[in-house]
Design an enzyme around this catalytic site. Structure first.
Site, PDB file in Angstrom:
ATOM      1  N   LYS A  22       0.843  -1.211   0.000  1.00  0.00           N
ATOM      2  CA  LYS A  22       0.000   0.000   0.000  1.00  0.00           C
ATOM      3  C   LYS A  22       0.875   1.256   0.000  1.00  0.00           C
ATOM      4  CE  LYS A  22      -2.611   2.567   3.525  1.00  0.00           C
ATOM      5  NZ  LYS A  22      -1.492   3.252   4.188  1.00  0.00           N
ATOM      6  N   ASN A  23       1.819   1.315   0.933  1.00  0.00           N
ATOM      7  CA  ASN A  23       2.575   2.559   1.065  1.00  0.00           C
ATOM      8  C   ASN A  23       3.519   2.798  -0.114  1.00  0.00           C
ATOM      9  OD1 ASN A  23       1.188   3.106   3.365  1.00  0.00           O
ATOM     10  ND2 ASN A  23       2.836   2.596   4.780  1.00  0.00           N
ATOM     11  N   ARG A  93      -4.252  10.737   3.085  1.00  0.00           N
ATOM     12  CA  ARG A  93      -3.061  11.496   3.406  1.00  0.00           C
ATOM     13  C   ARG A  93      -2.061  11.491   2.238  1.00  0.00           C
ATOM     14  NH1 ARG A  93      -1.428  14.044   7.483  1.00  0.00           N
ATOM     15  NH2 ARG A  93       0.790  14.376   7.770  1.00  0.00           N
ATOM     16  N   CYS A 117      -5.292   8.769   8.764  1.00  0.00           N
ATOM     17  CA  CYS A 117      -5.590   8.167  10.072  1.00  0.00           C
ATOM     18  C   CYS A 117      -5.245   9.143  11.188  1.00  0.00           C
ATOM     19  CB  CYS A 117      -4.773   6.889  10.271  1.00  0.00           C
ATOM     20  SG  CYS A 117      -5.469   5.480   9.401  1.00  0.00           S
ATOM     21  N   ARG A 122      -0.151  15.409  12.841  1.00  0.00           N
ATOM     22  CA  ARG A 122       0.666  14.899  11.735  1.00  0.00           C
ATOM     23  C   ARG A 122       1.170  16.083  10.912  1.00  0.00           C
ATOM     24  NH1 ARG A 122      -1.973   9.477   9.270  1.00  0.00           N
ATOM     25  NH2 ARG A 122       0.144   9.296   8.500  1.00  0.00           N
ATOM     26  N   PRO A 123       2.211  16.749  11.429  1.00  0.00           N
ATOM     27  CA  PRO A 123       2.708  17.955  10.756  1.00  0.00           C
ATOM     28  C   PRO A 123       3.337  17.640   9.400  1.00  0.00           C
ATOM     29  CG  PRO A 123       4.187  17.323  12.545  1.00  0.00           C
ATOM     30  CD  PRO A 123       3.014  16.389  12.609  1.00  0.00           C
ATOM     31  N   ILE A 124       3.435  18.668   8.549  1.00  0.00           N
ATOM     32  CA  ILE A 124       4.135  18.489   7.264  1.00  0.00           C
ATOM     33  C   ILE A 124       5.262  19.519   7.125  1.00  0.00           C
ATOM     34  CG2 ILE A 124       2.237  17.365   6.003  1.00  0.00           C
ATOM     35  CD1 ILE A 124       1.725  20.142   4.679  1.00  0.00           C
ATOM     36  N   ASP A 125       5.736  19.992   8.289  1.00  0.00           N
ATOM     37  CA  ASP A 125       6.772  21.031   8.261  1.00  0.00           C
ATOM     38  C   ASP A 125       8.038  20.588   7.532  1.00  0.00           C
ATOM     39  OD1 ASP A 125       6.755  19.352  10.714  1.00  0.00           O
ATOM     40  OD2 ASP A 125       8.671  20.335  11.097  1.00  0.00           O
ATOM     41  N   GLN A 126       8.367  19.297   7.577  1.00  0.00           N
ATOM     42  CA  GLN A 126       9.596  18.843   6.916  1.00  0.00           C
ATOM     43  C   GLN A 126       9.448  18.819   5.396  1.00  0.00           C
ATOM     44  OE1 GLN A 126      12.474  18.522   8.749  1.00  0.00           O
ATOM     45  NE2 GLN A 126      11.007  19.351  10.208  1.00  0.00           N
ATOM     46  N   ASP A 307       3.346   0.597  12.313  1.00  0.00           N
ATOM     47  CA  ASP A 307       2.108   0.093  11.710  1.00  0.00           C
ATOM     48  C   ASP A 307       1.820  -1.368  12.087  1.00  0.00           C
ATOM     49  OD1 ASP A 307       1.722   2.557  10.645  1.00  0.00           O
ATOM     50  OD2 ASP A 307       2.096   2.006   8.563  1.00  0.00           O
ATOM     51  N   ARG A 399      -9.411   0.394   3.528  1.00  0.00           N
ATOM     52  CA  ARG A 399      -8.513   1.336   2.850  1.00  0.00           C
ATOM     53  C   ARG A 399      -7.159   0.687   2.586  1.00  0.00           C
ATOM     54  NH1 ARG A 399      -8.200   6.847   6.038  1.00  0.00           N
ATOM     55  NH2 ARG A 399      -6.305   6.772   4.824  1.00  0.00           N
TER      56      ARG A 399
HETATM   57  C1  UD1 Z   1       3.947   6.884   6.774  1.00  0.00           C
HETATM   58  C2  UD1 Z   1       2.961   5.761   6.570  1.00  0.00           C
HETATM   59  C3  UD1 Z   1       2.277   5.418   7.896  1.00  0.00           C
HETATM   60  C4  UD1 Z   1       3.331   5.096   8.948  1.00  0.00           C
HETATM   61  C5  UD1 Z   1       4.386   6.193   9.032  1.00  0.00           C
HETATM   62  C6  UD1 Z   1       5.561   5.832   9.930  1.00  0.00           C
HETATM   63  C7  UD1 Z   1       2.256   6.132   4.263  1.00  0.00           C
HETATM   64  C8  UD1 Z   1       1.154   6.503   3.346  1.00  0.00           C
HETATM   65  N1  UD1 Z   1       1.979   6.185   5.578  1.00  0.00           N
HETATM   66  O1  UD1 Z   1       3.208   8.013   7.242  1.00  0.00           O
HETATM   67  O2  UD1 Z   1       1.444   4.305   7.679  1.00  0.00           O
HETATM   68  O3  UD1 Z   1       2.712   4.965  10.222  1.00  0.00           O
HETATM   69  O4  UD1 Z   1       4.924   6.469   7.719  1.00  0.00           O
HETATM   70  O5  UD1 Z   1       6.181   4.654   9.478  1.00  0.00           O
HETATM   71  O6  UD1 Z   1       3.325   5.746   3.855  1.00  0.00           O
HETATM   72  N2  UD1 Z   1       6.756  14.400  11.169  1.00  0.00           N
HETATM   73  C9  UD1 Z   1       7.063  15.715  11.447  1.00  0.00           C
HETATM   74  N3  UD1 Z   1       7.070  16.600  10.385  1.00  0.00           N
HETATM   75  C10 UD1 Z   1       6.804  16.234   9.110  1.00  0.00           C
HETATM   76  C11 UD1 Z   1       6.495  14.882   8.848  1.00  0.00           C
HETATM   77  C12 UD1 Z   1       6.488  13.980   9.896  1.00  0.00           C
HETATM   78  O7  UD1 Z   1       7.311  16.089  12.588  1.00  0.00           O
HETATM   79  O8  UD1 Z   1       6.848  17.086   8.211  1.00  0.00           O
HETATM   80  C13 UD1 Z   1       6.746  13.414  12.285  1.00  0.00           C
HETATM   81  C14 UD1 Z   1       5.356  12.808  12.521  1.00  0.00           C
HETATM   82  O9  UD1 Z   1       4.597  13.594  13.393  1.00  0.00           O
HETATM   83  C15 UD1 Z   1       5.704  11.438  13.092  1.00  0.00           C
HETATM   84  C16 UD1 Z   1       7.040  11.088  12.414  1.00  0.00           C
HETATM   85  O10 UD1 Z   1       7.554  12.310  11.910  1.00  0.00           O
HETATM   86  O11 UD1 Z   1       5.904  11.535  14.478  1.00  0.00           O
HETATM   87  C17 UD1 Z   1       6.933  10.084  11.292  1.00  0.00           C
HETATM   88  O12 UD1 Z   1       6.021  10.566  10.298  1.00  0.00           O
HETATM   89  P1  UD1 Z   1       6.141  10.135   8.758  1.00  0.00           P
HETATM   90  O13 UD1 Z   1       7.261   9.138   8.641  1.00  0.00           O
HETATM   91  O14 UD1 Z   1       6.206  11.358   7.929  1.00  0.00           O
HETATM   92  O15 UD1 Z   1       4.768   9.397   8.522  1.00  0.00           O
HETATM   93  P2  UD1 Z   1       3.843   9.471   7.221  1.00  0.00           P
HETATM   94  O16 UD1 Z   1       4.693   9.596   6.002  1.00  0.00           O
HETATM   95  O17 UD1 Z   1       2.734  10.421   7.443  1.00  0.00           O
END
Ligand code: UD1
Length: 420
Positions: A22-23, A93, A117, A122-126, A307, A399
């Site tokens: 899936k991912n 997402r 989920c 779930r920030p996207i700052d990075q 997961d 999903r």
């Molecule tokens: C992906 C997976 C999800 C899995 C997660 C961790 C997909 C579609 N989803 O989610 O199933 O649980 O990886 O293996 O592939 N973070 C920040 N800033 C950012 C982005 C992330 O602080 O800009 C933090 C998040 O809050 C979290 C950690 O980084 O604590 C990991 O998040 P991330 O690896 O980005 O998860 P996703 O890509 O959303």
């Protein structure tokens, strides 16, 4: 409201074949939107998230045709807009990977702020930090995010946290940027390597995926015109392995990459679950003796996958002694614990840690799928619980799991779906 009704207590037996990841699929499909020619992708899972992503990509103008052999032909050339604001884009997402793809293609992208989920903020700052480093200007207004760049140029980007999403998004955008992008402190999950391999097969120059430094040399054209096959789903495989283990069953899980499963197999061995392994399969055998408590900490790959945390927590309930499950990736991923307690589990949570006292005798109850993997954990619990378990709001499970009911039934489970 759809639910699954499970009559538990039957050991699972037989063989199950794992679907495509899936991912990986959720990264590869948006990456395909960057191509300058068509491509064919094999082994994509037939799950709701993938089908929603197809719908969003079609709304951009892409042609996507499912073939009778299960592969999918994608032609992104007719894409005519940089605005991925289809209603459904709010619901998954992974639609945010279109940010990288549309930015790479048009130097401009507009999307809804991502959903998905709910297990904490779930920030996207990075992602934003990376796009800005590459020359993007980011504006967030009216629930939408707009990224624009006059020139998209390669840069050194150091991620403050190891993020799967940011690594994939930046890798996609960088594939067609000018010059060399280096992502440091990159995530190393198998699906990151798969998206990189897909991009390379289509003509990109991505090196180092699978390590924490990824170097992408931008190319002006990504010709595509070839076929790529997605890797098997590490989390689906792990879910069936755990389902077999909780029921004391004997299941051969086929079409897996055993290397990707090592964080789980190491822990299962510690718990005294019987295991055998071949080139592309893993067999779970009934334990020789009782299952033994273990401590598990979720971490980015090659650590234990978050997961698989909820499903593994169910297994730990059946182990003899006190186990500790520590969730290091998401801040709020123990929402299912109350449901599990209702089924007879003895668990106390404090912050990021759950203390699990076993072995518990689980009994059937009406529980809820709080999120995709928590829902899978409830199904796993229902398979071992005495009596009948009803898992409500199962659309969220659909999903991410292809034909869960069919696959479990073929292994001897008594499970049926109720509702729309
Ligand atoms: C992906 C997976 C999800 C899995 C997660 C961790 C997909 C579609 N989803 O989610 O199933 O649980 O990886 O293996 O592939 N973070 C920040 N800033 C950012 C982005 C992330 O602080 O800009 C933090 C998040 O809050 C979290 C950690 O980084 O604590 C990991 O998040 P991330 O690896 O980005 O998860 P996703 O890509 O959303």
């Amino acid at each position: 409201m759809a639910s699954y009704v499970i009559r538990g207590g039957r050991p699972l037996r037989g063989e199950v074949s794992i679907s495509g990841s899936k991912n990986a699929a959720l990264g590869i499909i948006p990456a395909a939107m960057l191509l300058d020619g068509p491509c064919r992708i094999e082994n994509l899972p037939d799950i709701a998230d993938v089908n929603v992503l197809f719908e969003i990509c079609r709304s951009l103008g892409a042609r996507i045709d499912k073939q009778s052999d299960g592969s999918v032909e994608i032609d992104p050339r007719p894409i005519h807009t940089s605005e991925a604001t289809h209603e459904k884009a709010r619901t998954i997402r992974a639609s945010y990977y279109l940010m990288g793809a549309l930015l790479g293609r048009f130097h401009k992208a507009t999307l809804f702020m991502p959903g998905g989920c709910d297990f904490g903020t779930r920030p996207i700052d990075q992602h934003i930090k990376g796009f800005e480093a590459m020359g993007g200007r980011v504006t967030i207004e009216y629930g939408k995010i707009l990224v624009e760049a006059e020139r998209l140029s390669g840069e050194h980007i150091f991620l403050d946290v190891v993020s799967v999403g940011a690594t994939i998004n930046l890798m996609i955008a960088a594939a067609k940027a000018e010059g060399v992008t280096v992502i440091e402190n990159a995530a190393r999950e198998p699906h990151i390597v798969d998206v990189a391999n897909f991009l390379n097969t289509m003509g990109a120059n991505v090196k180092g995926a699978g390590t924490d430094v990824i170097k992408i040399t931008g190319v002006p054209v990504l010709p595509g015109r070839t076929t790529y096959s997605a890797i098997p789903d590490q989390i689906e495989a792990g879910t069936y392995m755990i389902a077999a283990a909780v029921t004391g069953g004997d299941v051969k899980v086929r079409n897996v990459i055993p290397k990707h499963m090592e964080p789980l197999t190491a822990k299962l061995a510690e718990m005294c679950v019987g295991l055998e392994e071949g080139e592309d399969w893993i067999r779970i055998l009934p334990p020789q003796d009782h299952l033994v408590a273990a401590n598990v900490k979720t971490m980015p790959y090659p650590g234990f996958p978050t997961d698989l945390q909820p499903q593994t927590t169910v297994l730990l309930c059946l182990c003899d002694g006190v186990s500790r499950m520590t969730e290091n990736v998401w801040e709020n991923r123990f929402q299912f614990v109350d449901d599990l307690k209702m089924m007879g589990a003895s668990i106390t949570t404090a912050g990021h840690t759950a203390m699990i006292e076993g072995p518990a005798k689980l009994t059937g109850a009406t529980v809820t799928a709080h999120d995709l993997r928590a829902g899978a954990a409830m199904v796993v619990a229902g398979l071992v619980a005495e009596g009948t378990t009803e898992v409500c709001e199962v659309r969220i499970i659909e999903r991410g799991y292809e034909d869960l009911i069919g696959k479990l039934r073929a292994l001897g489970a008594e499970i049926e779906r109720k509702g729309p």
